[in-house]
Design an enzyme around this catalytic site. Structure first.
Site, PDB file in Angstrom:
ATOM      1  N   ASP A 154      33.700  26.982  38.242  1.00  0.00           N
ATOM      2  CA  ASP A 154      34.251  26.292  37.072  1.00  0.00           C
ATOM      3  C   ASP A 154      35.623  25.723  37.396  1.00  0.00           C
ATOM      4  OD1 ASP A 154      31.995  27.121  35.856  1.00  0.00           O
ATOM      5  OD2 ASP A 154      32.949  28.508  34.442  1.00  0.00           O
ATOM      6  N   LYS A 155      36.370  26.462  38.193  1.00  0.00           N
ATOM      7  CA  LYS A 155      37.735  26.058  38.531  1.00  0.00           C
ATOM      8  C   LYS A 155      37.732  24.733  39.306  1.00  0.00           C
ATOM      9  CE  LYS A 155      41.680  27.774  40.892  1.00  0.00           C
ATOM     10  NZ  LYS A 155      42.018  28.591  42.043  1.00  0.00           N
ATOM     11  N   GLU A 156      36.835  24.650  40.287  1.00  0.00           N
ATOM     12  CA  GLU A 156      36.749  23.413  41.079  1.00  0.00           C
ATOM     13  C   GLU A 156      36.299  22.246  40.198  1.00  0.00           C
ATOM     14  OE1 GLU A 156      35.020  24.494  45.334  1.00  0.00           O
ATOM     15  OE2 GLU A 156      34.372  25.906  43.793  1.00  0.00           O
TER      16      GLU A 156
ATOM     17  N   LEU B  25       2.260  18.104  14.649  1.00  0.00           N
ATOM     18  CA  LEU B  25       1.142  18.739  15.332  1.00  0.00           C
ATOM     19  C   LEU B  25       0.250  19.491  14.356  1.00  0.00           C
ATOM     20  CD1 LEU B  25       2.882  20.222  18.496  1.00  0.00           C
ATOM     21  CD2 LEU B  25       1.287  18.303  18.423  1.00  0.00           C
TER      22      LEU B  25
ATOM     23  N   GLU C 240       2.544  25.067  26.519  1.00  0.00           N
ATOM     24  CA  GLU C 240       4.006  25.029  26.538  1.00  0.00           C
ATOM     25  C   GLU C 240       4.563  25.865  25.395  1.00  0.00           C
ATOM     26  OE1 GLU C 240       4.707  20.881  25.976  1.00  0.00           O
ATOM     27  OE2 GLU C 240       4.356  20.390  28.078  1.00  0.00           O
TER      28      GLU C 240
ATOM     29  N   LYS D 153       6.767  26.455  22.089  1.00  0.00           N
ATOM     30  CA  LYS D 153       7.160  25.622  20.950  1.00  0.00           C
ATOM     31  C   LYS D 153       8.557  26.045  20.525  1.00  0.00           C
ATOM     32  CE  LYS D 153       5.418  23.938  16.550  1.00  0.00           C
ATOM     33  NZ  LYS D 153       6.622  24.234  15.772  1.00  0.00           N
TER      34      LYS D 153
ATOM     35  N   ASP E 133      12.129  26.340  18.683  1.00  0.00           N
ATOM     36  CA  ASP E 133      12.528  26.325  17.284  1.00  0.00           C
ATOM     37  C   ASP E 133      13.946  25.769  17.199  1.00  0.00           C
ATOM     38  OD1 ASP E 133      12.347  26.694  14.622  1.00  0.00           O
ATOM     39  OD2 ASP E 133      12.422  28.874  14.658  1.00  0.00           O
TER      40      ASP E 133
ATOM     41  N   ARG F  17      13.880  13.334  14.328  1.00  0.00           N
ATOM     42  CA  ARG F  17      12.502  12.933  14.088  1.00  0.00           C
ATOM     43  C   ARG F  17      12.372  12.138  12.788  1.00  0.00           C
ATOM     44  NH1 ARG F  17       8.297  14.220  11.338  1.00  0.00           N
ATOM     45  NH2 ARG F  17       6.276  13.789  12.231  1.00  0.00           N
TER      46      ARG F  17
ATOM     47  N   GLU G 136      13.581  18.999  22.347  1.00  0.00           N
ATOM     48  CA  GLU G 136      14.105  19.820  21.256  1.00  0.00           C
ATOM     49  C   GLU G 136      15.539  20.226  21.585  1.00  0.00           C
ATOM     50  OE1 GLU G 136      11.786  20.326  18.873  1.00  0.00           O
ATOM     51  OE2 GLU G 136      12.454  22.033  17.663  1.00  0.00           O
TER      52      GLU G 136
ATOM     53  N   TYR H 284       9.768  17.309  26.670  1.00  0.00           N
ATOM     54  CA  TYR H 284       8.355  17.581  26.913  1.00  0.00           C
ATOM     55  C   TYR H 284       7.438  16.386  26.701  1.00  0.00           C
ATOM     56  CZ  TYR H 284       9.203  18.464  21.953  1.00  0.00           C
ATOM     57  OH  TYR H 284       9.639  18.365  20.646  1.00  0.00           O
TER      58      TYR H 284
ATOM     59  N   LYS I  68       0.979  29.006  15.967  1.00  0.00           N
ATOM     60  CA  LYS I  68       2.183  29.614  15.390  1.00  0.00           C
ATOM     61  C   LYS I  68       2.181  31.129  15.595  1.00  0.00           C
ATOM     62  CE  LYS I  68       4.501  27.467  12.425  1.00  0.00           C
ATOM     63  NZ  LYS I  68       5.851  26.874  12.525  1.00  0.00           N
TER      64      LYS I  68
ATOM     65  N   CYS J 115      35.269  59.972   3.972  1.00  0.00           N
ATOM     66  CA  CYS J 115      34.052  60.213   4.738  1.00  0.00           C
ATOM     67  C   CYS J 115      32.930  60.636   3.791  1.00  0.00           C
ATOM     68  CB  CYS J 115      34.285  61.297   5.778  1.00  0.00           C
ATOM     69  SG  CYS J 115      32.777  61.742   6.665  1.00  0.00           S
TER      70      CYS J 115
ATOM     71  N   CYS K 294      32.221  64.541   4.836  1.00  0.00           N
ATOM     72  CA  CYS K 294      33.181  65.637   4.710  1.00  0.00           C
ATOM     73  C   CYS K 294      34.346  65.323   3.772  1.00  0.00           C
ATOM     74  CB  CYS K 294      33.718  66.028   6.090  1.00  0.00           C
ATOM     75  SG  CYS K 294      34.824  64.793   6.793  1.00  0.00           S
TER      76      CYS K 294
ATOM     77  N   CYS L 262      35.933  58.439  10.686  1.00  0.00           N
ATOM     78  CA  CYS L 262      36.328  59.727  10.149  1.00  0.00           C
ATOM     79  C   CYS L 262      36.952  60.499  11.316  1.00  0.00           C
ATOM     80  CB  CYS L 262      35.109  60.476   9.603  1.00  0.00           C
ATOM     81  SG  CYS L 262      35.465  62.228   9.290  1.00  0.00           S
TER      82      CYS L 262
ATOM     83  N   CYS M 180      33.481  67.831  10.608  1.00  0.00           N
ATOM     84  CA  CYS M 180      32.570  66.863   9.994  1.00  0.00           C
ATOM     85  C   CYS M 180      31.184  67.070  10.595  1.00  0.00           C
ATOM     86  CB  CYS M 180      33.089  65.449  10.250  1.00  0.00           C
ATOM     87  SG  CYS M 180      32.136  64.170   9.434  1.00  0.00           S
TER      88      CYS M 180
HETATM   89 ZN   LIG Z   1      33.699  63.163   8.110  1.00  0.00          ZN
END
Ligand SMILES: [Zn+2]
Length: 479
Positions: free
Chosen positions: A31-33, A80, A120, A122, A124, A143, A178, A226, A314, A408, A411, A424, A430
């Protein structure tokens, strides 16, 4: 070398790194380069006031837009046909076979081959239609109604896996894919976001239909392609050829694509995809089965709504909505207080859900659930873990307040807030903390005392006064 030449060289280099990083998932440099080269380009553009069309600096998102210009798709984007279960899928397949046989009876001289199938995932997310003219990305749209969509080119340009230019420069093509948000990206985003996003699908769709492309850029979206929906200069013999064309043109194609000669193999693979669905880093809501051969596709044709040569299978939903009824507070081994939500029972992915996690009080506030008792909420289930509440369905604070405890629940010790959590601090007095510590001590990861369960720990606590792991060693055996 003049500045344009220098700029062109930098852009080619950066775009190549981008392609390897975002499309192939195979980074070539650190990432640096990359950042160092990118900064050089930014400086050069600022100095000269020139921005070349395929410059990666275009991807940060510019000014806020006034609206979406309509885009008429060069070829319709079909929806579809759906199969909700295996029987419906079989019915679809039987019709394909019947239509191919009918065709072959009528055209004995030039019969169609046996149908083969591509399978393939599908995705979402939000369907995208990209228009490339002579190798340049000139439009991207939603779409819409299938004939006309909304132009969202500045937003789509922020998706780094979408190429701004492609090698194919002999005319106009439209490709469909998508736009998605990877689940790992969503998780990272939500960790620091002032307003966490409810789910990856809405996050992607909302970002792409946002009039500020800067917001789109912040979501770090991804896209898989696709289909070539329109082309004025190139044709394909089958699905494989078309997918190769997409890959060669540096469009991101999902690696999960399967080809089968037998329909039974499709069914088997479907079950496998459904099983491994939760391991994916993006949402899918099913799988798509397509006839691979383009001559068969042409012969099968279209109904008024969808192609006869493809069907969407589905999967069961992993998300639904229900009513948040109450919240109880549980004490863990470290004294951490965890809210547990009780919801109106609802069917989700084959099980009845009644309890959901809420993580901590910080999470309740960030997800705008503070006033959500009695309100409808989104819940999501992944794997076999307890489902999570994602957020309220409406934005208004129209529910009862979830009261955070100050003492709490076990307790009565005053609670302390550390970060997003309540604790607590009564470690030695406790009960649930003590029982959990003893259970943990005896667990497989620690002393591995066989047949020791949390029930054993509760019994030892209640009947023999065991308060810490060391007490276990003072017990004498009594038959
Ligand atoms: Zn407690």
């Amino acid at each position: 070398m003049d500045f344009k030449e220098k700029m062109g060289k930098l852009i080619t280099e950066l775009n190549n790194y981008n392609y390897h990083y975002y499309t192939l998932d195979q980074p070539l440099v650190s990432d640096k380069e990359y950042d160092a080269l990118y900064d050089q380009l930014v400086a050069l553009e600022a100095e000269t006031g020139v921005k070349l069309p395929d410059s990666p600096t275009q991807r940060v998102g510019g000014e806020i837009l006034k609206g979406f210009a309509p885009h008429r798709h060069l070829a319709p984007l079909w929806s579809l046909d759906k199969a909700q279960n295996i029987e419906q899928l079989r019915t679809w397949h039987d019709r394909v076979v019947r239509l191919v046989n009918d065709y072959n009876t009528k055209n004995p001289g030039n019969p169609l081959p046996n149908p083969c199938y591509a399978l393939e995932l599908k995705f979402d997310g939000l369907t995208l239609n990209l228009t490339y003219q002579d190798g340049k990305l000139v439009q991207a749209s939603t779409r819409g109604n299938g004939a006309v969509g909304e132009g969202i080119l500045p937003q789509v340009k922020t998706i780094k896996s979408v190429p701004l230019t492609i090698p194919y420069d002999e005319g106009t093509i439209e490709v469909q894919g998508e736009g998605i948000m990877n689940l790992s990206v969503l998780e990272k985003y939500n960790q620091i976001a002032a307003e966490p996003l409810k789910n990856a699908r809405n996050a992607a769709a909302g970002a792409l239909r946002n009039l500020s492309p800067k917001v789109t850029a912040e979501r770090k979206l991804n896209a898989y392609f696709y289909n070539v929906g329109y082309s004025d200069g190139i044709t394909f013999a089958d699905h494989k050829e078309m997918m190769d064309f997409l890959r060669e043109n540096r469009l991101k194609v999902n690696p999960y694509i399967f080809y089968f000669e037998q329909f039974d193999d499709v069914m088997e693979q479907l079950a496998d995809i459904e099983k491994r669905r939760s391991e994916l880093d993006y949402l899918i809501d099913g799988a798509v089965v397509k006839v691979t051969d383009f001559r068969i596709r042409e012969a099968l044709g279209y109904t008024d709504k969808f192609p006869r040569w493809a069907v969407a299978y589905k999967f069961e939903a992993e998300e639904t909505t229900t009513v948040l009824q109450s919240v109880t507070w549980n004490v863990g081994r470290t004294g951490k207080i965890t809210p547990l939500a009780r919801v109106e029972p609802v069917e989700l992915a084959g099980v009845t859900v009644q309890n959901c996690t809420l993580n901590n009080i910080g999470d309740i506030e960030r997800k705008n659930l503070k006033f959500a008792l009695g309100s409808r909420v989104f819940i999501r289930r992944s794997n076999d873990v307890i489902p999570e509440i994602l957020g309220k369905v409406t934005e208004e604070n129209d529910g009862e307040e979830i009261l955070f405890p100050v003492e709490c629940p076990s307790c009565g010790f005053p609670l302390e807030q550390r970060g997003a959590h309540l604790f607590c601090n009564n470690k030695t007095g406790c009960k649930p903390q003590i029982v959990a510590r003893i259970t943990h001590f005896a667990s497989r990861d620690a002393m591995d005392i066989e047949t020791f369960s949390d029930k054993t720990a509760i019994q030892l606590y209640e009947e023999l006064g065991v308060r810490e792991p060391a007490d276990l060693y003072t017990l004498s055996f009594d038959s």
